[in-house]
Each structure stands twice: as C-alpha cells, then as structure tokens.
Scaffold this motif. Structure first.
Motif, short mmCIF file in Angstrom:
data_model
loop_
_atom_site.label_atom_id
_atom_site.label_comp_id
_atom_site.label_asym_id
_atom_site.label_seq_id
_atom_site.Cartn_x
_atom_site.Cartn_y
_atom_site.Cartn_z
N SER A 43 -20.15 -15.21 -57.40
CA SER A 43 -19.51 -14.22 -56.54
C SER A 43 -18.96 -13.03 -57.31
N GLY A 44 -18.45 -13.25 -58.54
CA GLY A 44 -17.95 -12.14 -59.32
C GLY A 44 -19.04 -11.11 -59.60
N GLY A 45 -20.21 -11.59 -60.02
CA GLY A 45 -21.34 -10.70 -60.23
C GLY A 45 -21.80 -10.05 -58.95
N LEU A 46 -21.80 -10.83 -57.87
CA LEU A 46 -22.24 -10.31 -56.58
C LEU A 46 -21.31 -9.21 -56.08
N PHE A 47 -20.01 -9.38 -56.22
CA PHE A 47 -19.08 -8.36 -55.75
C PHE A 47 -19.20 -7.09 -56.59
N GLY A 48 -19.55 -7.23 -57.88
CA GLY A 48 -19.84 -6.05 -58.67
C GLY A 48 -21.04 -5.30 -58.13
N LEU A 49 -22.10 -6.04 -57.78
CA LEU A 49 -23.29 -5.42 -57.20
C LEU A 49 -22.97 -4.78 -55.86
N LEU A 50 -22.13 -5.43 -55.09
CA LEU A 50 -21.74 -4.90 -53.79
C LEU A 50 -21.03 -3.56 -53.95
N PHE B 266 -25.14 4.11 -52.64
CA PHE B 266 -25.71 4.35 -51.31
C PHE B 266 -24.60 4.32 -50.26
N PRO B 267 -23.60 5.19 -50.36
CA PRO B 267 -22.41 5.09 -49.50
C PRO B 267 -22.71 5.21 -48.01
N ASP B 268 -23.70 5.99 -47.66
CA ASP B 268 -23.98 6.22 -46.24
C ASP B 268 -25.13 5.38 -45.71
N ARG B 269 -25.62 4.45 -46.52
CA ARG B 269 -26.67 3.54 -46.07
C ARG B 269 -26.08 2.57 -45.04
N THR B 270 -26.73 2.45 -43.91
CA THR B 270 -26.26 1.53 -42.87
C THR B 270 -26.78 0.13 -43.16
N PRO C 97 -18.84 -9.48 -40.06
CA PRO C 97 -19.27 -9.56 -38.66
C PRO C 97 -20.65 -8.91 -38.48
N PRO C 98 -21.41 -9.31 -37.47
CA PRO C 98 -22.75 -8.73 -37.26
C PRO C 98 -22.68 -7.35 -36.60
N ILE C 99 -22.03 -6.43 -37.31
CA ILE C 99 -21.82 -5.07 -36.80
C ILE C 99 -22.37 -4.09 -37.82
N PRO C 100 -23.27 -3.19 -37.42
CA PRO C 100 -23.79 -2.21 -38.40
C PRO C 100 -22.68 -1.30 -38.88
N MET C 101 -22.66 -1.07 -40.18
CA MET C 101 -21.66 -0.18 -40.76
C MET C 101 -22.21 0.43 -42.03
N LYS C 102 -21.60 1.56 -42.43
CA LYS C 102 -22.02 2.20 -43.67
C LYS C 102 -21.60 1.34 -44.86
N ALA C 103 -22.39 1.43 -45.92
CA ALA C 103 -22.15 0.59 -47.10
C ALA C 103 -20.75 0.81 -47.66
N LYS C 104 -20.28 2.06 -47.68
CA LYS C 104 -18.96 2.33 -48.24
C LYS C 104 -17.86 1.69 -47.40
N VAL C 105 -18.06 1.62 -46.11
CA VAL C 105 -17.09 0.96 -45.23
C VAL C 105 -17.11 -0.54 -45.45
N PHE C 106 -18.32 -1.07 -45.58
CA PHE C 106 -18.48 -2.51 -45.81
C PHE C 106 -17.77 -2.93 -47.09
N ALA D 175 -15.29 -1.35 -48.66
CA ALA D 175 -13.85 -1.19 -48.49
C ALA D 175 -13.26 -2.34 -47.68
N VAL D 176 -13.94 -2.74 -46.63
CA VAL D 176 -13.46 -3.83 -45.78
C VAL D 176 -13.42 -5.14 -46.56
N TYR D 177 -14.50 -5.45 -47.27
CA TYR D 177 -14.54 -6.69 -48.03
C TYR D 177 -13.52 -6.70 -49.16
N GLY D 178 -13.35 -5.56 -49.82
CA GLY D 178 -12.34 -5.48 -50.86
C GLY D 178 -10.94 -5.70 -50.32
N ALA D 179 -10.64 -5.10 -49.17
CA ALA D 179 -9.32 -5.26 -48.55
C ALA D 179 -9.10 -6.70 -48.12
N ILE D 180 -10.14 -7.34 -47.58
CA ILE D 180 -10.02 -8.74 -47.17
C ILE D 180 -9.75 -9.64 -48.37
#
Length: 201
Positions: free
Chosen positions: A116-123, A130-134, A140-149, A151-156
């Motif tokens: 997971s540590g390596g994976l979160f670095g890749l994330l 690719f900040p604006d890549r959807t 959750p199964p909700i489309p979102m931009k990569a930069k939002v994804f 930020a959300v995972y980091g905050a969680i």
C-alpha cells in the motif's frame, strides 16, 4: 484498463507468488519478511523492502494489485522502467520509515505488510501528472477527477490515522508513501526542498 508493462507485471506476479508461498508455508514467510518495529527484537534491515511484497489476506492482495495495475501501468509507460522502479522504491521506503518512527513513538509491536505504501505513492503521482483525468473508483463508484480522488483518499487516511479508526491498518504508512512519491517528483523537477534544475536521469 491499461496494458501491463514489464516492471508492473513483475511486481504483480512476485506479490501473488509470495502470497501463495506464504500460505503454503503457514504464513511463516511473512513473519520473516514483514516490517517489525525497531523495539520488537525482530526487526531486520531487509524488511524495509520485503514487507511490501507480503499481504495479510486475499482481499488485501487483490485491491493492492488492482491499484498497481491501474496506476502503475500508465506511469511506467510514461517514465520508463528505471525511473518507475526508483519512484516505487522511494514510496515503499518512505512508508517503511514513517511506520518505523511512529511505531517507536507509539510503542506499537505489531508487524506491517503490504504494497500500500508504494501504491499510495503511485496514486499521488497519477493525481499530480494527470490531475484532470476522470477515473471511476470502486469505493465510492462515482466518477471524479484524479486530483480530487487523491485529495479525498489522502484526507481519509489522515482522518483514520489520527482517530485510530480501522485499527490494524497502517494509515500513516500510506501517507508516508505519498510523501516519498511527492518528494521524488519534486526532486526530478528540481523544486524545493531540492536544488533547482530538473534531473534528466
């Protein structure tokens, strides 16, 4: 889903193979390769790398390998094999260092396993490059931009780590992996806290 380049494929196969071997040996391999706290009496230097190839269950393995495929494949194709290996290693080592320091401060004696540590670095890298890549995450199964994804995972992860929710998961190690990845990208770009001028290697 992107095609799987050589290093990503090798990492995936190695993780799966070691998981199967560990199960066959009654999980004795993971006790030797897991990242043990410094004060546990079971810490060995190689564990700062080997822990990232061991997993605590089939679900843990599945989601990490799926993330490695999703985010690692495109990054390896863009960076090339050597740069991808260096980046992944930096994330894994930063996650290990974070976990060791916090285990020492918190008096934790439980070992850590997982990519997971390596994976979160890749994330994090995916979100920066690719900040604006959807993308469509499973949860959750909700489309979102990569930069939002990202930020959300980091905050969680920060929230769960601070509150101690979902005990047994190395949330701060995940954040440490993101930090290692962020520092590596800053180094390549010649941005603070590193000297100016992009690294060409």
């Amino acid at each position: 889903m992107p095609p799987m380049p050589p290093i990503t494929q090798a990492l995936l196969l190695l993780n799966v193979a070691l998981f199967c071997i560990d199960i066959a040996l009654g999980e004795s391999l993971s006790r030797w390769m897991a990242l043990w706290p410094l004060e546990s009496g079971q810490f060995m230097p190689w564990q700062v790398v080997t822990y990232a190839f061991m997993h605590g269950g089939i679900g843990h393995l599945f989601f990490n390998m799926m993330g490695l495929w999703m985010f690692g494949s495109e990054l390896e194709q863009m960076w090339g094999q050597q740069r991808f290996i260096r980046f992944y290693a930096a994330s894994v080592l930063a996650a290990a260092a974070t976990q060791l320091v916090l285990s020492l401060l918190g008096g934790w004696m439980t070992p850590t396993v997982g990519a997971s540590g390596g994976l979160f670095g890749l994330l994090l890298a995916y979100g920066m490059i690719f900040p604006d890549r959807t993308i469509m995450p499973l949860f959750p199964p909700i489309p979102m931009k990569a930069k939002v994804f990202v930020a959300v995972y980091g905050a969680i992860e920060l929230f769960l780590g601070v509150t101690g929710t979902n005990s047994g998961v190395a949330h701060f190690a995940h954040l440490g992996g993101m930090l290692g990845g962020w520092l590596m990208i800053r180094y390549w770009r010649g941005q603070p806290p590193f000297s100016r001028g992009p690294r060409r290697r």
